[in-house]
Design a protein around this motif. Sequence first.
Motif, PDB file in Angstrom:
ATOM      1  N   LEU A  72       0.840  -1.201   0.000  1.00  0.00           N
ATOM      2  CA  LEU A  72       0.000   0.000   0.000  1.00  0.00           C
ATOM      3  C   LEU A  72       0.874   1.249   0.000  1.00  0.00           C
ATOM      4  O   LEU A  72       0.655   2.172  -0.788  1.00  0.00           O
ATOM      5  N   ALA A  73       1.876   1.272   0.856  1.00  0.00           N
ATOM      6  CA  ALA A  73       2.787   2.421   0.933  1.00  0.00           C
ATOM      7  C   ALA A  73       3.494   2.626  -0.406  1.00  0.00           C
ATOM      8  O   ALA A  73       3.600   3.757  -0.891  1.00  0.00           O
ATOM      9  N   GLU A  74       3.962   1.538  -1.016  1.00  0.00           N
ATOM     10  CA  GLU A  74       4.640   1.626  -2.313  1.00  0.00           C
ATOM     11  C   GLU A  74       3.703   2.173  -3.387  1.00  0.00           C
ATOM     12  O   GLU A  74       4.083   3.034  -4.184  1.00  0.00           O
ATOM     13  N   LEU A  75       2.487   1.653  -3.431  1.00  0.00           N
ATOM     14  CA  LEU A  75       1.527   2.077  -4.449  1.00  0.00           C
ATOM     15  C   LEU A  75       1.161   3.550  -4.296  1.00  0.00           C
ATOM     16  O   LEU A  75       1.069   4.271  -5.300  1.00  0.00           O
ATOM     17  N   LEU A  76       0.972   3.994  -3.076  1.00  0.00           N
ATOM     18  CA  LEU A  76       0.630   5.397  -2.871  1.00  0.00           C
ATOM     19  C   LEU A  76       1.769   6.307  -3.326  1.00  0.00           C
ATOM     20  O   LEU A  76       1.526   7.353  -3.936  1.00  0.00           O
TER      21      LEU A  76
ATOM     22  N   GLU B  86      -8.603  11.033  -4.796  1.00  0.00           N
ATOM     23  CA  GLU B  86      -9.095  12.243  -5.459  1.00  0.00           C
ATOM     24  C   GLU B  86      -7.957  13.210  -5.771  1.00  0.00           C
ATOM     25  O   GLU B  86      -7.895  13.770  -6.867  1.00  0.00           O
ATOM     26  N   ILE B  87      -7.071  13.388  -4.822  1.00  0.00           N
ATOM     27  CA  ILE B  87      -5.959  14.327  -5.001  1.00  0.00           C
ATOM     28  C   ILE B  87      -4.984  13.838  -6.071  1.00  0.00           C
ATOM     29  O   ILE B  87      -4.533  14.604  -6.921  1.00  0.00           O
ATOM     30  N   MET B  88      -4.658  12.534  -6.044  1.00  0.00           N
ATOM     31  CA  MET B  88      -3.652  11.994  -6.956  1.00  0.00           C
ATOM     32  C   MET B  88      -4.242  11.469  -8.253  1.00  0.00           C
ATOM     33  O   MET B  88      -3.506  11.163  -9.193  1.00  0.00           O
ATOM     34  N   GLY B  89      -5.553  11.325  -8.301  1.00  0.00           N
ATOM     35  CA  GLY B  89      -6.203  10.894  -9.531  1.00  0.00           C
ATOM     36  C   GLY B  89      -6.089   9.415  -9.840  1.00  0.00           C
ATOM     37  O   GLY B  89      -5.998   9.028 -10.994  1.00  0.00           O
ATOM     38  N   PHE B  90      -6.114   8.575  -8.808  1.00  0.00           N
ATOM     39  CA  PHE B  90      -6.101   7.139  -9.064  1.00  0.00           C
ATOM     40  C   PHE B  90      -7.444   6.524  -8.663  1.00  0.00           C
ATOM     41  O   PHE B  90      -8.217   7.123  -7.932  1.00  0.00           O
ATOM     42  N   ASP B  91      -7.692   5.333  -9.191  1.00  0.00           N
ATOM     43  CA  ASP B  91      -8.929   4.614  -8.912  1.00  0.00           C
ATOM     44  C   ASP B  91      -8.730   3.767  -7.645  1.00  0.00           C
ATOM     45  O   ASP B  91      -7.906   2.850  -7.652  1.00  0.00           O
ATOM     46  N   PRO B  92      -9.477   4.058  -6.575  1.00  0.00           N
ATOM     47  CA  PRO B  92      -9.285   3.280  -5.348  1.00  0.00           C
ATOM     48  C   PRO B  92      -9.629   1.798  -5.525  1.00  0.00           C
ATOM     49  O   PRO B  92      -9.060   0.952  -4.842  1.00  0.00           O
ATOM     50  N   HIS B  93     -10.520   1.494  -6.470  1.00  0.00           N
ATOM     51  CA  HIS B  93     -10.843   0.087  -6.736  1.00  0.00           C
ATOM     52  C   HIS B  93      -9.619  -0.650  -7.284  1.00  0.00           C
ATOM     53  O   HIS B  93      -9.361  -1.792  -6.922  1.00  0.00           O
ATOM     54  N   GLU B  94      -8.878   0.022  -8.160  1.00  0.00           N
ATOM     55  CA  GLU B  94      -7.659  -0.560  -8.703  1.00  0.00           C
ATOM     56  C   GLU B  94      -6.644  -0.818  -7.591  1.00  0.00           C
ATOM     57  O   GLU B  94      -6.001  -1.873  -7.554  1.00  0.00           O
ATOM     58  N   LEU B  95      -6.512   0.142  -6.689  1.00  0.00           N
ATOM     59  CA  LEU B  95      -5.589  -0.011  -5.567  1.00  0.00           C
ATOM     60  C   LEU B  95      -5.963  -1.232  -4.727  1.00  0.00           C
ATOM     61  O   LEU B  95      -5.112  -2.064  -4.402  1.00  0.00           O
ATOM     62  N   ILE B  96      -7.232  -1.365  -4.430  1.00  0.00           N
ATOM     63  CA  ILE B  96      -7.681  -2.505  -3.621  1.00  0.00           C
ATOM     64  C   ILE B  96      -7.450  -3.819  -4.363  1.00  0.00           C
ATOM     65  O   ILE B  96      -6.998  -4.802  -3.769  1.00  0.00           O
ATOM     66  N   ASP B  97      -7.732  -3.836  -5.663  1.00  0.00           N
ATOM     67  CA  ASP B  97      -7.487  -5.052  -6.444  1.00  0.00           C
ATOM     68  C   ASP B  97      -6.011  -5.448  -6.393  1.00  0.00           C
ATOM     69  O   ASP B  97      -5.697  -6.633  -6.243  1.00  0.00           O
ATOM     70  N   LEU B  98      -5.132  -4.471  -6.511  1.00  0.00           N
ATOM     71  CA  LEU B  98      -3.699  -4.771  -6.439  1.00  0.00           C
ATOM     72  C   LEU B  98      -3.311  -5.281  -5.059  1.00  0.00           C
ATOM     73  O   LEU B  98      -2.489  -6.206  -4.939  1.00  0.00           O
ATOM     74  N   LEU B  99      -3.898  -4.715  -4.019  1.00  0.00           N
ATOM     75  CA  LEU B  99      -3.597  -5.175  -2.661  1.00  0.00           C
ATOM     76  C   LEU B  99      -4.107  -6.597  -2.433  1.00  0.00           C
ATOM     77  O   LEU B  99      -3.458  -7.396  -1.746  1.00  0.00           O
ATOM     78  N   LEU B 100      -5.268  -6.917  -2.998  1.00  0.00           N
ATOM     79  CA  LEU B 100      -5.805  -8.275  -2.855  1.00  0.00           C
ATOM     80  C   LEU B 100      -4.925  -9.315  -3.539  1.00  0.00           C
ATOM     81  O   LEU B 100      -4.891 -10.472  -3.123  1.00  0.00           O
ATOM     82  N   LYS B 101      -4.193  -8.905  -4.558  1.00  0.00           N
ATOM     83  CA  LYS B 101      -3.278  -9.816  -5.258  1.00  0.00           C
ATOM     84  C   LYS B 101      -1.954  -9.968  -4.531  1.00  0.00           C
ATOM     85  O   LYS B 101      -1.142 -10.816  -4.880  1.00  0.00           O
ATOM     86  N   THR B 102      -1.721  -9.143  -3.526  1.00  0.00           N
ATOM     87  CA  THR B 102      -0.488  -9.195  -2.743  1.00  0.00           C
ATOM     88  C   THR B 102      -0.649 -10.243  -1.647  1.00  0.00           C
ATOM     89  O   THR B 102      -1.607 -10.172  -0.871  1.00  0.00           O
ATOM     90  N   PRO B 103       0.256 -11.196  -1.585  1.00  0.00           N
ATOM     91  CA  PRO B 103       0.161 -12.220  -0.522  1.00  0.00           C
ATOM     92  C   PRO B 103       0.173 -11.579   0.872  1.00  0.00           C
ATOM     93  O   PRO B 103       0.848 -10.567   1.094  1.00  0.00           O
ATOM     94  N   LYS B 104      -0.574 -12.167   1.785  1.00  0.00           N
ATOM     95  CA  LYS B 104      -0.636 -11.642   3.148  1.00  0.00           C
ATOM     96  C   LYS B 104       0.702 -11.776   3.853  1.00  0.00           C
ATOM     97  O   LYS B 104       1.037 -10.962   4.688  1.00  0.00           O
TER      98      LYS B 104
END
Length: 81
Positions: A13-17, A62-80
Amino acid sequence: MPSSFRSRRHQRLAELLAEYRDKADLHQAQVAQKLGRHQPFMTNIENGQRRVDVVEMLDLAEIMGFDPHELIDLLLKTPKK
C-alpha cells in the motif's frame, strides 16, 4: 487475527501510494497541503510508519487521480505473508 501493520500488504500500500503520487507529478508536501496536513504525514505513510484509513485513501485517490478500486485489487493480489 495478526496485525496488518508492517505486513506485505501494508508495505505494498505504501509503495503504491508513492507510485501514484509520482505519476500525478506531485510532491509529498503538495499532497499533504491538499489534505490540510504537514509533509511528514505523507512521509510516514510512504515509509509504512502510518496506517491509512478508508476515508484518507479516498481523499488521496481524489488528489492523486487514481482509482481506489484498482488499488484494492492490487492489494488483494499481494500475498498476506
